[in-house]
Design a protein around this motif. Structure first.
Motif, mmCIF file in Angstrom:
data_model
loop_
_atom_site.group_PDB
_atom_site.id
_atom_site.type_symbol
_atom_site.label_atom_id
_atom_site.label_comp_id
_atom_site.label_asym_id
_atom_site.label_seq_id
_atom_site.Cartn_x
_atom_site.Cartn_y
_atom_site.Cartn_z
ATOM 1 N N GLU A 134 16.527 -6.711 2.062
ATOM 2 C CA GLU A 134 15.322 -7.412 1.627
ATOM 3 C C GLU A 134 14.313 -6.029 1.515
ATOM 4 O O GLU A 134 13.080 -6.160 1.346
ATOM 5 C CB GLU A 134 14.628 -8.351 2.469
ATOM 6 N N ALA A 135 14.716 -4.823 1.581
ATOM 7 C CA ALA A 135 13.989 -3.632 1.675
ATOM 8 C C ALA A 135 13.098 -3.449 0.556
ATOM 9 O O ALA A 135 12.031 -3.161 0.433
ATOM 10 C CB ALA A 135 14.742 -2.508 1.928
ATOM 11 N N LEU A 136 13.890 -3.636 -0.852
ATOM 12 C CA LEU A 136 13.090 -3.341 -1.864
ATOM 13 C C LEU A 136 11.728 -4.098 -2.199
ATOM 14 O O LEU A 136 10.646 -3.497 -2.424
ATOM 15 C CB LEU A 136 13.895 -3.699 -3.070
ATOM 16 N N GLU A 137 11.765 -5.418 -1.981
ATOM 17 C CA GLU A 137 10.643 -6.420 -2.154
ATOM 18 C C GLU A 137 9.634 -5.873 -0.981
ATOM 19 O O GLU A 137 8.314 -5.809 -1.482
ATOM 20 C CB GLU A 137 10.899 -7.887 -1.786
ATOM 21 N N THR A 138 9.917 -5.811 0.136
ATOM 22 C CA THR A 138 9.287 -5.527 1.379
ATOM 23 C C THR A 138 8.439 -4.091 1.135
ATOM 24 O O THR A 138 7.315 -3.700 1.197
ATOM 25 C CB THR A 138 9.738 -5.551 2.568
ATOM 26 N N ALA A 139 9.487 -3.168 0.629
ATOM 27 C CA ALA A 139 8.730 -1.631 0.238
ATOM 28 C C ALA A 139 7.799 -1.642 -0.719
ATOM 29 O O ALA A 139 6.633 -1.111 -0.640
ATOM 30 C CB ALA A 139 10.156 -1.058 -0.279
ATOM 31 N N LEU A 140 7.838 -2.510 -1.809
ATOM 32 C CA LEU A 140 6.951 -2.361 -3.041
ATOM 33 C C LEU A 140 5.578 -2.917 -2.376
ATOM 34 O O LEU A 140 4.536 -2.470 -2.936
ATOM 35 C CB LEU A 140 7.579 -3.091 -4.249
ATOM 36 N N PHE A 141 5.745 -4.237 -1.990
ATOM 37 C CA PHE A 141 4.602 -4.584 -1.546
ATOM 38 C C PHE A 141 3.702 -4.066 -0.299
ATOM 39 O O PHE A 141 2.516 -3.606 -0.502
ATOM 40 C CB PHE A 141 5.072 -6.266 -0.749
ATOM 41 N N TYR A 142 4.413 -3.634 0.902
ATOM 42 C CA TYR A 142 3.572 -3.092 1.667
ATOM 43 C C TYR A 142 3.521 -1.712 1.371
ATOM 44 O O TYR A 142 2.561 -0.867 1.985
ATOM 45 C CB TYR A 142 4.429 -3.081 3.116
ATOM 46 N N GLY A 143 4.328 -1.106 0.331
ATOM 47 C CA GLY A 143 4.082 0.350 0.043
ATOM 48 C C GLY A 143 2.691 0.429 -0.667
ATOM 49 O O GLY A 143 1.905 1.576 -0.421
ATOM 50 N N PHE A 144 2.413 -0.567 -1.300
ATOM 51 C CA PHE A 144 1.135 -0.673 -2.017
ATOM 52 C C PHE A 144 -0.022 -0.757 -1.411
ATOM 53 O O PHE A 144 -1.123 -0.131 -1.280
ATOM 54 C CB PHE A 144 0.953 -1.901 -3.238
ATOM 55 N N ILE A 145 0.144 -1.369 -0.212
ATOM 56 C CA ILE A 145 -0.928 -1.590 0.941
ATOM 57 C C ILE A 145 -1.139 -0.326 1.564
ATOM 58 O O ILE A 145 -2.683 0.114 1.784
ATOM 59 C CB ILE A 145 -0.263 -2.781 1.824
ATOM 60 N N HIS A 146 -0.062 0.449 1.701
ATOM 61 C CA HIS A 146 -0.082 1.686 2.468
ATOM 62 C C HIS A 146 -0.888 2.629 1.569
ATOM 63 O O HIS A 146 -1.730 3.414 1.970
ATOM 64 C CB HIS A 146 1.378 2.428 2.712
ATOM 65 N N LEU A 147 -0.523 2.634 0.225
ATOM 66 C CA LEU A 147 -1.331 3.366 -0.811
ATOM 67 C C LEU A 147 -2.921 2.959 -0.884
ATOM 68 O O LEU A 147 -3.612 4.142 -0.834
ATOM 69 C CB LEU A 147 -0.596 3.449 -1.995
ATOM 70 N N ALA A 148 -3.218 1.878 -1.242
ATOM 71 C CA ALA A 148 -4.538 1.494 -1.282
ATOM 72 C C ALA A 148 -5.377 1.843 0.163
ATOM 73 O O ALA A 148 -6.358 2.436 0.048
ATOM 74 C CB ALA A 148 -4.522 -0.021 -1.498
ATOM 75 N N SER A 149 -4.675 1.440 1.349
ATOM 76 C CA SER A 149 -5.755 1.775 2.566
ATOM 77 C C SER A 149 -5.811 3.075 2.752
ATOM 78 O O SER A 149 -6.723 3.475 3.521
ATOM 79 C CB SER A 149 -4.923 0.866 3.604
ATOM 80 N N SER A 150 -4.588 3.921 2.315
ATOM 81 C CA SER A 150 -4.833 5.233 2.769
ATOM 82 C C SER A 150 -5.874 5.960 1.908
ATOM 83 O O SER A 150 -6.819 6.846 2.437
ATOM 84 C CB SER A 150 -3.597 5.928 2.385
ATOM 85 N N TYR A 151 -6.094 5.686 0.805
ATOM 86 C CA TYR A 151 -6.962 6.120 -0.197
ATOM 87 C C TYR A 151 -8.310 5.592 0.403
ATOM 88 O O TYR A 151 -9.410 6.369 0.504
ATOM 89 C CB TYR A 151 -6.969 5.577 -1.575
ATOM 90 N N ILE A 152 -8.628 4.427 0.714
ATOM 91 C CA ILE A 152 -9.884 3.831 1.329
ATOM 92 C C ILE A 152 -10.128 4.470 2.449
ATOM 93 O O ILE A 152 -11.340 4.768 2.551
ATOM 94 C CB ILE A 152 -9.751 2.354 1.688
ATOM 95 N N PHE A 153 -9.368 4.965 3.560
ATOM 96 C CA PHE A 153 -9.705 5.410 4.648
ATOM 97 C C PHE A 153 -9.980 6.956 4.887
ATOM 98 O O PHE A 153 -10.713 7.344 5.296
ATOM 99 C CB PHE A 153 -8.543 4.981 5.729
ATOM 100 N N ILE A 154 -9.289 7.587 3.391
ATOM 101 C CA ILE A 154 -9.595 9.014 3.078
ATOM 102 C C ILE A 154 -10.997 9.111 2.819
ATOM 103 O O ILE A 154 -11.716 9.975 3.182
ATOM 104 C CB ILE A 154 -8.569 9.469 2.293
ATOM 105 N N LEU A 155 -11.372 8.047 1.926
ATOM 106 C CA LEU A 155 -12.608 7.995 1.259
ATOM 107 C C LEU A 155 -13.763 7.931 2.568
ATOM 108 O O LEU A 155 -14.915 8.493 2.540
ATOM 109 C CB LEU A 155 -12.954 6.974 0.335
ATOM 110 N N ALA A 156 -13.280 6.989 3.518
ATOM 111 C CA ALA A 156 -14.266 6.777 4.706
ATOM 112 C C ALA A 156 -14.515 7.825 5.438
ATOM 113 O O ALA A 156 -15.511 8.196 5.809
ATOM 114 C CB ALA A 156 -13.830 5.673 5.139
#
Length: 219
Positions: free
Chosen positions: A175-197
């Motif tokens: 089940e890794a591919l589906e999980t990786a894509l979904f939560y990978g996007f969350i990782h990417l977006a949240s990382s950008y937001i917190f770096i900006l913060a």
């Protein structure tokens, strides 16, 4: 600043003044071992010693820093060159420090992701995902508060995401591919937001400190 050149200059000027290393050390309030280290290029005088040293050796601070006598007509040129060299040296040190800081954050990020993934039990699924996202957010916030240029900071979220995706295969298996894509996007977006913060917090703190210093000067 060439420590060997400066050291040799200090030695020659000391001898011209008929001073032993011990004599000079007593005048400066340091040890003769410290003077010996300066003269052999194994160390450089602390800033607090530069003016007393220049007075006792009958030379200028600038002459000590560049390690040679300066003719009167060259004083301004040499002084300006010393400033430029000092600024360049400081920038190089800051650049090297920033590289170390960058690598440290990347190592912490990767280590955290794989340590908690490997240590997690089959029932820890949701907690593991939330925990890993939280770790990325904390790291990104702290990373955003560093003095590293933003164009380099913006690469970090991709590193965090690329490091996160393979870890899914360790825990989720098929089940890794589906999980990786979904939560990978969350990782990417949240990382950008917190770096900006983090970058924003750093700038606000810098402005506040500057204003406090200005108020103190005006008192």
């Amino acid at each position: 600043m060439d420590s060997k050149k400066t050291g040799d200059f200090i030695r020659k000027q000391r001898l011209k003044c008929n001073l032993t290393q011990k004599d000079l050390a007593q005048k400066l309030g340091c040890t003769d071992k410290a003077v010996s280290r300066w003269e052999t290029g194994k160390g450089i005088p602390d800033v607090s010693f530069l003016i007393p040293l220049s007075n006792n050796l009958n030379v200028s601070v600038n002459e000590i820093l560049i390690g040679e006598k300066i003719e009167k007509e060259q004083q301004i040129e040499k002084y300006e060159q010393t400033i430029v060299d000092t600024i360049s040296e400081s920038k190089n040190k800051i650049s090297r420090l920033n590289i170390v800081i960058y690598i440290l954050f990347v190592v912490i990020e990767i280590f955290s992701i794989y340590f908690f993934t490997i240590a997690a039990t089959p029932s820890d699924g949701m907690g593991l995902v939330i925990g890993l996202v939280l770790i990325t957010q904390i790291n990104s916030l702290l990373f955003g508060m560093t003095n590293i240029k933003f164009k380099y900071k913006s690469i970090y979220p991709w590193i965090a995401t690329i490091a996160f995706i393979p870890s899914n295969y360790i825990y989720w298996g098929s089940e890794a591919l589906e999980t990786a894509l979904f939560y990978g996007f969350i990782h990417l977006a949240s990382s950008y937001i917190f770096i900006l913060a983090g970058t924003g917090i750093s700038k606000i703190v810098s402005v506040i400190i500057t204003k406090i210093k200005e108020k103190r000067k005006n008192r």
